[in-house]
Design a protein around this motif. Structure first.
Motif, short mmCIF file in Angstrom:
data_model
loop_
_atom_site.label_atom_id
_atom_site.label_comp_id
_atom_site.label_asym_id
_atom_site.label_seq_id
_atom_site.Cartn_x
_atom_site.Cartn_y
_atom_site.Cartn_z
N ALA A 183 0.83 -1.21 0.00
CA ALA A 183 0.00 0.00 0.00
C ALA A 183 0.87 1.26 0.00
O ALA A 183 0.56 2.23 -0.71
N ASP A 184 1.96 1.24 0.76
CA ASP A 184 2.87 2.39 0.79
C ASP A 184 3.41 2.67 -0.60
O ASP A 184 3.55 3.82 -1.01
N TYR A 185 3.74 1.60 -1.33
CA TYR A 185 4.24 1.78 -2.69
C TYR A 185 3.15 2.32 -3.61
O TYR A 185 3.38 3.26 -4.39
N LEU A 186 1.95 1.73 -3.54
CA LEU A 186 0.87 2.13 -4.44
C LEU A 186 0.54 3.62 -4.30
O LEU A 186 0.16 4.27 -5.27
N GLU A 187 0.68 4.15 -3.10
CA GLU A 187 0.38 5.56 -2.87
C GLU A 187 1.38 6.48 -3.55
O GLU A 187 1.14 7.68 -3.67
N THR A 188 2.52 5.92 -4.01
CA THR A 188 3.52 6.74 -4.70
C THR A 188 3.40 6.62 -6.22
O THR A 188 4.10 7.31 -6.95
N THR A 189 2.52 5.74 -6.70
CA THR A 189 2.39 5.53 -8.12
C THR A 189 1.04 6.05 -8.60
O THR A 189 0.30 6.67 -7.84
N ASN A 190 0.71 5.79 -9.85
CA ASN A 190 -0.58 6.25 -10.37
C ASN A 190 -1.63 5.15 -10.30
O ASN A 190 -1.32 3.99 -10.03
N VAL A 191 -2.87 5.52 -10.54
CA VAL A 191 -3.99 4.58 -10.40
C VAL A 191 -3.85 3.42 -11.38
O VAL A 191 -4.15 2.27 -11.02
N ALA A 192 -3.41 3.69 -12.59
CA ALA A 192 -3.30 2.63 -13.60
C ALA A 192 -2.32 1.55 -13.14
O ALA A 192 -2.60 0.35 -13.25
N ALA A 206 -6.29 -8.23 -2.43
CA ALA A 206 -6.42 -6.87 -2.97
C ALA A 206 -7.14 -5.97 -1.97
O ALA A 206 -6.76 -4.81 -1.77
N ALA A 207 -8.19 -6.52 -1.35
CA ALA A 207 -8.94 -5.73 -0.36
C ALA A 207 -8.07 -5.38 0.84
O ALA A 207 -8.17 -4.28 1.39
N GLU A 208 -7.18 -6.29 1.26
CA GLU A 208 -6.28 -6.03 2.39
C GLU A 208 -5.33 -4.87 2.07
O GLU A 208 -5.05 -4.02 2.92
N VAL A 209 -4.85 -4.86 0.81
CA VAL A 209 -3.96 -3.77 0.40
C VAL A 209 -4.73 -2.45 0.33
O VAL A 209 -4.27 -1.43 0.84
N ILE A 210 -5.92 -2.47 -0.27
CA ILE A 210 -6.74 -1.27 -0.39
C ILE A 210 -7.09 -0.73 1.00
O ILE A 210 -7.10 0.48 1.23
N ASN A 211 -7.33 -1.65 1.93
CA ASN A 211 -7.68 -1.25 3.29
C ASN A 211 -6.53 -0.50 3.98
O ASN A 211 -6.76 0.28 4.90
N ASN A 216 -8.33 8.87 0.80
CA ASN A 216 -8.45 9.58 -0.48
C ASN A 216 -8.03 8.70 -1.66
O ASN A 216 -8.68 8.67 -2.69
N PHE A 217 -6.92 7.98 -1.47
CA PHE A 217 -6.45 7.11 -2.55
C PHE A 217 -7.42 5.95 -2.76
O PHE A 217 -7.66 5.52 -3.88
N GLN A 218 -7.99 5.46 -1.66
CA GLN A 218 -9.01 4.40 -1.76
C GLN A 218 -10.16 4.85 -2.66
O GLN A 218 -10.59 4.13 -3.57
N LEU A 219 -10.65 6.06 -2.40
CA LEU A 219 -11.80 6.57 -3.15
C LEU A 219 -11.47 6.73 -4.63
O LEU A 219 -12.26 6.33 -5.50
N VAL A 220 -10.29 7.30 -4.92
CA VAL A 220 -9.89 7.49 -6.31
C VAL A 220 -9.76 6.14 -7.01
O VAL A 220 -10.22 5.96 -8.14
#
Length: 241
Positions: A183-192, A206-211, A216-220
């Protein structure tokens, strides 16, 4: 063994002494054995010239190339060391965690190729040219720091050229990375890119990572899923979230 930090900025001269510029980057082949294929040189006006590695004569205090060198360009299966690998986040396949690249180790015996990466503090000191000084001071106190080296076979670049995520056949390794680290990594990259990575995981993972993402990033991220898929993931999130 050479390190990219030792090469970047070296003067590049032809074998008859003509100054071409300074080494700015290196290009390597994206493969199981990432052979260096081209030099990237910038002159005093910041103009970039790409020269095939076959025109390299030798590396010492300066870099010498052939007098009648040719120029090239980046090919589809090639990447830059500086632009695409250095200071990027990668997966340590051995330790199942995400780490950051501080320096690039280059094998220079017989042929030149990326041997691995340094993810330790020594890799940072090398860029400031104070590695030996700090080591000598620490030796006085009988302390020692060493390179935290990962070979090319032990790493997996997460995000490479043109925003693509290359995971080869390492899906099982990715699944072992703790959700909060991913999750820390995903927050530094783009949605795609985030969606590409999450697609590899099953819905529960996937849900565990999203959680673990910020709200804000979850919503986007969830807004980019089809409603049915988003509903499944939302049902798997913690109730409070």
């Amino acid at each position: 063994m050479l390190y990219f930090s030792e090469l970047k900025g070296k003067r590049v001269l032809t074998e008859d002494g003509i100054f071409v510029g300074k080494l700015d980057d290196l290009i390597f082949l994206l493969s199981e054995k990432p052979i260096l294929t081209k030099l990237v040189i910038k002159d005093a006006n910041k103009q970039e010239t790409i020269i095939p590695f076959i025109d390299l004569k030798k590396i010492n205090n300066d870099i010498k190339i052939k007098k009648n060198y040719i120029t090239g360009k980046l090919e589809a299966n090639e990447l830059y060391i500086l632009k695409n690998l250095l200071d990027k986040q990668i997966i340590d396949l051995k330790g199942n965690k995400i780490v950051r690249v501080n320096d690039i180790a280059i094998q220079d015996k017989n042929e030149f190729y990326v041997a691995g990466v340094d993810i330790g503090f020594l890799g940072i000191l090398r860029w400031f040219k104070i590695e030996k000084i700090i080591s000598q001071v620490l030796n006085l106190f009988k302390l020692k720091i060493s390179s935290n080296f990962l070979s090319w076979t032990e790493i997996q670049p997460l995000e490479l050229a043109r925003g693509k995520v290359q995971l080869k056949n390492k899906e099982e390794k990715l699944k072992k990375v703790p959700p909060e680290d991913l999750a820390d990594y995903l927050e530094t990259t783009n949605v795609a890119n985030a969606q590409r990575i999450l697609k590899i995981l099953d819905e529960k993972q996937a849900a565990e990572v999203i959680n673990s993402l910020n709200l804000n990033f979850q919503l986007v991220l969830l807004r980019h899923y089809p409603p049915a898929k988003a509903a499944i993931l939302i049902n798997l999130l913690e109730v409070d979230e």
